[in-house]
Each structure stands twice: as C-alpha cells, then as structure tokens.
Design a protein around this motif. Sequence first.
Motif, PDB file in Angstrom:
ATOM      1  N   ARG A 135     -23.912  20.192 -25.476  1.00 51.10           N
ATOM      2  CA  ARG A 135     -23.270  19.695 -24.261  1.00 51.10           C
ATOM      3  C   ARG A 135     -21.752  19.790 -24.401  1.00 51.10           C
ATOM      4  O   ARG A 135     -21.186  19.469 -25.432  1.00 51.10           O
TER       5      ARG A 135
ATOM      6  N   THR B 158     -14.935  19.484 -18.859  1.00 50.75           N
ATOM      7  CA  THR B 158     -15.527  19.822 -17.559  1.00 50.75           C
ATOM      8  C   THR B 158     -14.467  19.717 -16.467  1.00 50.75           C
ATOM      9  O   THR B 158     -14.720  20.075 -15.326  1.00 50.75           O
TER      10      THR B 158
ATOM     11  N   ARG C  47     -32.280  28.076  -6.450  1.00 49.12           N
ATOM     12  CA  ARG C  47     -32.018  26.663  -6.164  1.00 49.12           C
ATOM     13  C   ARG C  47     -31.226  26.545  -4.871  1.00 49.12           C
ATOM     14  O   ARG C  47     -30.382  27.382  -4.565  1.00 49.12           O
TER      15      ARG C  47
ATOM     16  N   ALA D   5     -28.170  21.529  -4.233  1.00 53.19           N
ATOM     17  CA  ALA D   5     -28.515  21.081  -5.582  1.00 53.19           C
ATOM     18  C   ALA D   5     -27.496  21.610  -6.585  1.00 53.19           C
ATOM     19  O   ALA D   5     -27.130  20.927  -7.548  1.00 53.19           O
ATOM     20  N   GLN D   6     -26.997  22.832  -6.346  1.00 49.26           N
ATOM     21  CA  GLN D   6     -26.037  23.418  -7.275  1.00 49.26           C
ATOM     22  C   GLN D   6     -24.691  22.721  -7.174  1.00 49.26           C
ATOM     23  O   GLN D   6     -24.001  22.512  -8.171  1.00 49.26           O
TER      24      GLN D   6
ATOM     25  N   ASP E 105     -24.791  19.478  -9.040  1.00 48.25           N
ATOM     26  CA  ASP E 105     -24.521  19.553 -10.476  1.00 48.25           C
ATOM     27  C   ASP E 105     -23.063  19.239 -10.766  1.00 48.25           C
ATOM     28  O   ASP E 105     -22.741  18.549 -11.731  1.00 48.25           O
TER      29      ASP E 105
ATOM     30  N   ALA F  22     -22.403  15.593 -10.271  1.00 52.86           N
ATOM     31  CA  ALA F  22     -22.949  14.821 -11.383  1.00 52.86           C
ATOM     32  C   ALA F  22     -22.035  14.916 -12.600  1.00 52.86           C
ATOM     33  O   ALA F  22     -21.823  13.936 -13.319  1.00 52.86           O
ATOM     34  N   ALA F  23     -21.460  16.090 -12.813  1.00 56.70           N
ATOM     35  CA  ALA F  23     -20.571  16.278 -13.957  1.00 56.70           C
ATOM     36  C   ALA F  23     -19.365  15.351 -13.854  1.00 56.70           C
ATOM     37  O   ALA F  23     -18.843  14.873 -14.856  1.00 56.70           O
TER      38      ALA F  23
ATOM     39  N   ARG G  40     -18.752  24.063  -5.431  1.00 58.78           N
ATOM     40  CA  ARG G  40     -19.412  23.608  -6.657  1.00 58.78           C
ATOM     41  C   ARG G  40     -18.375  23.309  -7.743  1.00 58.78           C
ATOM     42  O   ARG G  40     -18.465  22.312  -8.456  1.00 58.78           O
TER      43      ARG G  40
ATOM     44  N   ALA H 298     -16.780  19.024  -9.335  1.00 56.26           N
ATOM     45  CA  ALA H 298     -16.625  18.427 -10.657  1.00 56.26           C
ATOM     46  C   ALA H 298     -15.232  17.814 -10.834  1.00 56.26           C
ATOM     47  O   ALA H 298     -14.873  17.438 -11.940  1.00 56.26           O
TER      48      ALA H 298
END
Lengths: 304, 274
Positions: free
Chosen positions: A79, A85, A102, A106-107, A110, A113-114, A155, A159
């Motif tokens: 990780r 990130t 996907r 959803a992408q 990600d 979520a990061a 996307r 982050a």
Amino acid sequence: MSLLNVADLVVDHRTPGRPAVRAVAGASLTVAAGEVVGLVGESGCGKSTLARAVCGLVPAAGGAVAFEDRPVTRLGLRRRDPALTRIQMVFQDPYASLNPRRRVGAQIGDGLAAAGDRATTPGEMLERVGLPGGMAERYPHEFSGGQRQRIAIARALAARPSLLIGDEPISALDASAQAQVATLMRNLAVESGAGLLFISHDLSVVRLIADRIAVMYLGKIVETGPTARVWAEPRHPYTQALLRAIPEPDGLGRLPEELPGDVPDPADPPQGCRFHPRCPVAMDVCAEREPAFGPVACWLHPPA
Amino acid sequence: MTVNVPGAGPVLSVEGLTVSIGAHEILRGVDLVLRPGRVHGLAGESGSGKTMTGLAALGLLPHGARTGGRVVLDGRDLLTLPPRELNAVRGRDIAMVFQDPATSLHPMLTVGRQITEHMRHHLRVGRAEARERAVELLGQVRIPGPAAAVDRYPHQFSGGMRQRIAIAIALACGPKVLIADEPTTALDVTVQAGVLRLIRRLCDELGLAVLLVTHDLGVMSAVADEVSVMREGLVLEQGPRERVLRAPAHPYTRALLDALPRHGEADAASKEDS
C-alpha cells in the motif's frame, strides 16, 4: 518552499544485454503550490519518464525527488504511503487508464476513498469537470475521448491532490477538446490550491495554461522561465526551434521551419552540449563542455 | 513525369457524396474538387466524416455501407467501378497515407520491398528497375542514404522517417491523387514541419493533387490551398485558405478557430479568470 523539488534527477532504463539508456540525465525542476508548470519537449526527451519518477513509478538512479519536503519512495506492491496519494496523475490515454468493466462513479469513488472523503459523491465530482452527475452510473465505453479524460481528471481530483501531474493528457483528444480540457485542468488545480505539472509536446496549449515553462531535450531541462517571457523571447536555440516549428492558423500559407536532424540516441548522447549537433549557432565550446547551469543551459546565456 | 499546371481542371471530383451504414447517415452530400498541384484541406472534429470522405474516394468503405453521388476520376465514377477495375486504380492513380506510420507499414518487410510491391504489380516493372526507382523515391522524400535504406526495416527508422517512407510508398506508381489522413498528427512539431514541407514540395514539383485530412487548423494554414470545413457529414464552408481562415463565414469555422490557443492573443486570458 516548493511543493515539488526535483534535484538533479537521473533515471536509467535497463534492458538486459544492452547498455542502460539514461532517459533523464540530471534534470532539476520545482513546482510551487498553486503553480502550473508546463514541461515540453519532443518525444523521447524523457519528459514522461521524469513524471513517472516524480510519482515513484520508476526508480531514480541518482538525484532526489522531494514532495512536501519528504522523499518520494518507489511505488511497490504494498500500500502506498498515504502522504504520497496527494500526488495524482492523469495519463495520456483515457481509453487505457479507466477500467472498462467498472462504472465511472465507482472509479471516482476510489479517489474519494483515498482522501477519506465521505461527504462528496462521485456525481458531484463529475459536475466539477462539466459532466452531468447522473452519468456516474455509466461505463467508460459510453463516453467520448474528451469526456473520458474529464472522468480521469475527476478521479485524480477526488483524492484531493496537492500535486496533479498530467502526462500528455490532451494528446489523444480532438483539437477542439484539447484547449478546453487543458484549461479545465488548470482551473481545477489552481482552485484547489494544488500545483500542476503539465507535460505536453503541444507548446501552444502549454502556453495557454502554464505559469512557467520548462523545455526538455534529451534528458535535461534546457530552459525554464515564465511562460510569457519564454514565448516572447526564447533564449535557448532549441526552444527557438520548437516555437518556430508550430504552424499558425493565420491563413497565410507559411510553412513552419524545420529543425534538421533527429534526437540523438539517449544511450549515446553527444559530448558537450546535447543539442550542439543540431544547433544552428553551435560554437567550439559547445562540443567540449556541457552547459550545466540554468535557467538557460546554453553557452550563449551563461548565468550572470 | 508530367508536371501539371496548377489551376488546371479537376483530377478528382466528389459530387454529392453520401454514405450511410444502416439508418446512420455518415456523409450527407459532400462536394469537393481536387486539382493538380493543389492541396485541399479537409478540417473538422472526429466523427465529422472527414476521414470517411477520404476513404470513400478510394472505395475503402466499411462492409454494408451504402453510397450515393459520384467520385469522378478521369471521367470514371469510382463508386460504380467493378472491384477489378477499382483495384487497378487504387495505389496507381490514387494513393493514401495514413496517420500512424508505425501501423501502416509492414514491420517484417524491408522498406524497399514495400515500395516496389505495388509498383511491380501495377506497372509491371522488373525487379532491378523497381529497386532503382525505390532508391530514387527514398531520396525524393529525403531519407538519408537511400541506397542503404531500401534494405532496412521500418523499426530502424524514427517516426518522421517512417512517415516519409509511407509517402514514398504512396508515390511509387506516380499517382495523380494523394489522400493524406492526419499525416502529421502522430509526429512532433519539429518533425511535422519537415513532413509538411515535403507534402508541399511534392505537390508543387509533381503536380500531385492532395486531399489533406486534418483537425489541426495550423497544419491546414501552412500547406492547404483550398479548405473545406466539415461537421456531421456536411461541408459547412469551403473556399480559398486565406479567406476561410482569416474571414470565416460560417459560425462553426469561427468557433473552431476560437478554440485554438494562438500567438499574439492576450496572454492567458483564461489564467486571469481562474
């Protein structure tokens, strides 16, 4: 303090049974928070390799990459360090960089979520890049190239990066979409206070969005400076040649000027200044000693 | 080789060309004329039908496509020509250069073989003579050391050199018409400059009629004599380069020009409002 500090970076590409190719041969570059730096150069000059080294996708053979004053470590199977990130990348080909199986929501999720962002929805991110939020339920194949690149940007921004890297993010797009997507990337990065390293071989687009331009030739940065200055008054003969080669849509039928010769093999770079074999104003010193200084690495422009 | 006088009668004329696949109309009546020694630039965004126009002129349409109108070369309508006769025209009278020389060249055949193949087929020339002509062609497109280059393979050349080779292949049979579909899009600006100069020179010296398909209005401005702007299968505006690019009549042409970053514009107007 710079957000990103690349100092004398060296990156080698190794192939078994062949001499190592030095793709980046001692390049130095900084990006400040809220600053847009355009990195330009011909294909094979090492600009993508530099970008990949900045986010740890390829190991450095020498020099250092510091992001927010911490060294960037190589991305491995484990990780990634959460601090890293905060560097996000938008790749050249949105047909390859998005997962076809996907949903785009959803992408983008990600990315959210990061950043640990539970409040923002993927739909809201899509709206920020100018797409209807309802499209989050769709798959990448339902979008055009320009739209896909907007999704890739959404996307990356999800982050909450403090450094956004675009590696030729517009070269796969239509001319009419290129300037739009580039401007969008600039505006979103600057709005969020992030730095943007924008890599492109298209100088006219870089000129539109960058505060500062860095020109790369055969693994080295040969000239850096504020965009308006470099454009109005390019100093390095290579920068001059690049700018002269751009055809203008002025309707006058003027053929752009050619830069004779090819980029030399980076496995066997010329002695002295790397540009001297193609340089129209090369002097004796150019074949002997490398101009290892900035902001213009040329013997005609030694630092004061 | 005969050098045609620029401004002479049309070599190829496309009249009311329509192409549809199923219920989808891709071209909805395209008219354009190619003249010897002139470059006709065809501009538009992807999906506007510009590539399809070029392909239709060669009869290279997708399976099941229905066509209407005419594509006239030397008084013959290529759209109604039987396959045998069309094959005799393709590659001999009309040749094509594609966007990406990395995929349009055969990776496992020498450059010389690729140049001589259709020359021997179409013109029935002998092996030695064809080879001699291949060396000459490579010289003409400015490949360094043409005598040695004929025996090399595409991967041994850079992208710009490969595109020059693709042009040499297209010129092998001395075509009247060259269709170039985004010939410099895959190249760097410095290399692009050389290829554009080459296309212009071939057009001037050989009296070639060129259809240049490109989305880059800068490229168009550098080499085209006449310009057509397409959208959704229709030609919206057509005329001399200088008139179309300097004083566009159609709002779409203006919008395309305005979408471009240009020299001499107030620096980074977009930067201020961000």
